[in-house]
Design an enzyme around this catalytic site. Structure first.
Site, PDB file in Angstrom:
ATOM      1  N   GLU A   1     -11.153   5.908 -16.056  1.00 31.87           N
ATOM      2  CA  GLU A   1     -11.173   4.719 -15.194  1.00 31.87           C
ATOM      3  C   GLU A   1     -11.677   3.506 -15.968  1.00 31.87           C
ATOM      4  O   GLU A   1     -12.639   3.622 -16.730  1.00 31.87           O
ATOM      5  CB  GLU A   1     -12.101   4.895 -13.987  1.00 31.87           C
ATOM      6  CG  GLU A   1     -11.566   5.800 -12.929  1.00 31.87           C
ATOM      7  CD  GLU A   1     -12.500   5.917 -11.750  1.00 31.87           C
ATOM      8  OE1 GLU A   1     -13.268   4.972 -11.495  1.00 31.87           O
ATOM      9  OE2 GLU A   1     -12.491   6.979 -11.104  1.00 31.87           O
TER      10      GLU A   1
ATOM     11  N   GLU B   1     -17.536  11.375 -11.363  1.00 27.51           N
ATOM     12  CA  GLU B   1     -18.737  10.544 -11.221  1.00 27.51           C
ATOM     13  C   GLU B   1     -19.856  11.204 -10.403  1.00 27.51           C
ATOM     14  O   GLU B   1     -20.299  10.707  -9.375  1.00 27.51           O
ATOM     15  CB  GLU B   1     -18.365   9.192 -10.612  1.00 27.51           C
ATOM     16  CG  GLU B   1     -17.413   8.396 -11.467  1.00 27.51           C
ATOM     17  CD  GLU B   1     -17.278   6.930 -11.033  1.00 27.51           C
ATOM     18  OE1 GLU B   1     -17.825   6.541  -9.995  1.00 27.51           O
ATOM     19  OE2 GLU B   1     -16.600   6.195 -11.771  1.00 27.51           O
TER      20      GLU B   1
HETATM   21  C1  LIG Z   1     -17.863   1.520  -6.881  1.00 25.23           C
HETATM   22  C2  LIG Z   1     -16.429   1.385  -7.395  1.00 25.23           C
HETATM   23  C3  LIG Z   1     -15.885   0.057  -6.868  1.00 25.23           C
HETATM   24  O1  LIG Z   1     -15.376   0.058  -5.729  1.00 25.23           O
HETATM   25  O2  LIG Z   1     -15.970  -0.915  -7.568  1.00 25.23           O
HETATM   26  O3  LIG Z   1     -16.487   1.466  -8.827  1.00 25.23           O
HETATM   27  C4  LIG Z   1     -15.237   1.530  -9.500  1.00 25.23           C
HETATM   28  C5  LIG Z   1     -14.405   2.664  -8.977  1.00 25.23           C
HETATM   29  O4  LIG Z   1     -14.976   3.933  -9.265  1.00 25.23           O
HETATM   30  C6  LIG Z   1     -14.204   5.031  -8.728  1.00 25.23           C
HETATM   31  O5  LIG Z   1     -14.639   6.261  -9.179  1.00 25.23           O
HETATM   32  C7  LIG Z   1     -14.266   4.959  -7.233  1.00 25.23           C
HETATM   33  O6  LIG Z   1     -13.569   6.019  -6.619  1.00 25.23           O
HETATM   34  C8  LIG Z   1     -13.600   3.675  -6.853  1.00 25.23           C
HETATM   35  O7  LIG Z   1     -13.643   3.470  -5.464  1.00 25.23           O
HETATM   36  C9  LIG Z   1     -14.325   2.502  -7.462  1.00 25.23           C
HETATM   37  O8  LIG Z   1     -15.643   2.489  -6.929  1.00 25.23           O
END
Ligand SMILES: C[C@@]1(C(=O)O)OC[C@H]2O[C@@H](O)[C@H](O)[C@@H](O)[C@H]2O1
Length: 471
Positions: free
Chosen positions: A374, A163
């Site tokens: 993810e 990301e």
């Molecule tokens: C911003 C956020 C969240 O906490 O909802 O998005 C979904 C998910 O994405 C991941 O790449 C991050 O490492 C994880 O911590 C999450 O981060």
């Protein structure tokens, strides 16, 4: 329809969010170890000092994943555990820890899928300019080679970066991630270019090693759709996709930047500095990428606006992804719509948007292999009679796996699905409040682990290869 026998059912985590032990066994400090100390940057001042203590409990956690029948586990390596200062001496205890993780996975027949960079940069490098400093490109290449050398005999799936849009966007536009700079688009675009160049060099180096695994990277996948068919709002969707999709996917998969964005940057005088060697690396690496990882949570619904840039106050709350914020350039705004469904954090729930977006990617990039690296529901899971009844997560993942099946039937080359997250973990901006896991972690009871309703459901999905999904 069942998923093919070679489709991987997995789940994912990230080092800073699960390991804890931030200053144990020779690990160096990271940018996040410092950043979390700044008041207001994280939810209620939560940090990753302990996280969920995976560093000491990884055997228990991986055993739980094995009992679920998990076919693949995506986890990230903390650069500063391997090379404490970012460059120079290698920490043998760090190599040992990740060898243990990998061997524990293989003991159960779980395929390790390794992310080299999931936002935790060695502090020495951050203090020396981080991704704005070209030296970090070579430092990453060295680190990647240490990982290929140490783990490449057993790890056959490598993701370089997770990301880029998030750690660069929050780092140089929103100010919500290290180094906490707000509204610096020239820095943002330059940092993303350095990351893409580092990725390209790592891909080329990996292929030279002939370890016969696969390498790619994971991007956020947030396809933009106009809120209506007006010319203005259709323009906004095109603009949003150019900046949030093509800017990130084109240099990786095509080896060049989208003309539309480069032209816009030129009008602003902020085109990134790109050397001839950078260009050559991007062009050589593009066809060598084995896959693209997509982190899909939601689409964007956008409308055209005419505002100056920098109209968002750099707060944690403004960076947690809910609609309503204008784009950094003031050209469009994300919009919540009455006929859509949203999570408690205001993220749209849209399996249909997922299918449409995957078809768009196929149009742009052809049959590149895709892993959904993810996808998951961030929620506050209800506990009823001592059981974690995360039914909304079951429904969310069910609907998104049905969407993946549909996309595959439409000819999209998806080869795996990694739920975010294998186990409840630290959210960068939401502390432990925003849960994503199949496994609950009880912070009031010594971080005890407990299988949720979704754990048993996903176990059945894997066992039946998805034939129990409800479309
Ligand atoms: C911003 C956020 C969240 O906490 O909802 O998005 C979904 C998910 O994405 C991941 O790449 C991050 O490492 C994880 O911590 C999450 O981060």
């Amino acid at each position: 329809m069942k998923f093919a026998h070679d489709f991987l059912f997995g789940a994912a985590t990230a080092s800073y969010q699960i390991e804890g032990a931030t200053d144990v066994d020779g690990k160096g400090p990271t940018n996040w170890d410092e950043f979390v100390k700044i008041p207001g940057k994280t939810f209620e001042g939560t940090t990753g000092e302990v996280a969920i203590d995976h560093y000491h409990r990884y055997k228990e956690d991986i055993k739980l994943m094995a009992e679920m029948g998990l076919e693949s586990y995506r986890f990230s390596i903390s650069w500063a555990r391997i090379i404490p200062d970012g460059v120079g001496a290698i920490n043998p205890k760090g190599i040992e820890f990740y060898n243990n993780i990998i061997d524990e996975c293989l003991k159960y027949g779980i395929v390790p899928f390794v992310t080299l960079y999931h936002w935790d940069l060695p502090l020495c490098l951050e203090k020396d300019g981080g991704w704005l400093n070209r030296k970090t490109i070579d430092a990453f290449l060295n680190y990647a080679n240490v990982c290929f050398e140490s783990f490449g005999d057993r790890v056959k799936h490598f993701i370089t970066f997770n990301e880029t849009v998030i750690f660069c966007g929050h780092g140089y536009l929103a100010g919500a991630h290290p180094p906490g700079i707000h509204n610096a688009p020239e820095k943002y675009f330059q940092a993303t270019h350095h990351v893409f160049t580092a990725h390209a060099k790592a891909v080329i180096a990996y292929k030279k090693r002939k370890q016969y695994g696969e390498i790619g990277l994971s991007h956020v996948f947030t396809p933009a759709f106009s809120i209506d068919n007006s010319e203005d709002n259709l323009f906004a969707a095109m603009h949003a996709n150019q900046f949030n999709l093509n800017w990130f996917y084109d240099p990786i998969l095509k080896g060049e930047y989208p003309d539309y964005v480069m032209a816009w940057l030129e009008t602003q005088g902020i085109q990134p500095k790109i050397t001839a060697d950078d260009r050559e690396s991007l062009i050589i690496a593009a066809p060598l990428n084995d896959f693209i990882g997509l982190n899909y949570y939601q689409p964007m619904r956008v409308e055209r606006i005419h505002m100056p840039g920098d109209v968002v106050e750099p707060t944690r709350e403004n960076a947690t992804g809910a609609p309503g914020n204008p784009s950094f350039d003031g050209v469009y705004r994300t919009v919540a719509m009455d006929d859509k469904r949203y999570t408690k954090w205001g993220w749209e729930i849209s399996p249909d948007g997922f299918v449409s977006g995957l078809q768009l990617l196929k149009e742009y990039y052809g049959d590149i292999r895709i892993y959904i690296t993810e996808n998951g529901l961030g929620d506050e899971d209800p506990i009823i009679d001592g059981e974690v009844c995360d039914i909304p997560r079951i429904n969310f993942i069910n609907d998104h796996l049905v969407a993946v099946k549909k996309a595959i039937e439409l000819g999209v080359n998806v080869k795996g699905y990694y739920a975010w997250s294998a186990i409840d973990l630290l959210s960068w901006l939401n502390g432990f409040k925003k849960q994503y896991g199949f496994i609950y972690v009880d912070h009031d009871n010594g971080l005890a682990r407990k299988k949720k309703a979704s754990y048993y459901w996903y176990q059945k999905v894997i066992e039946t290869r998805g034939s129990n999904l409800k479309s």
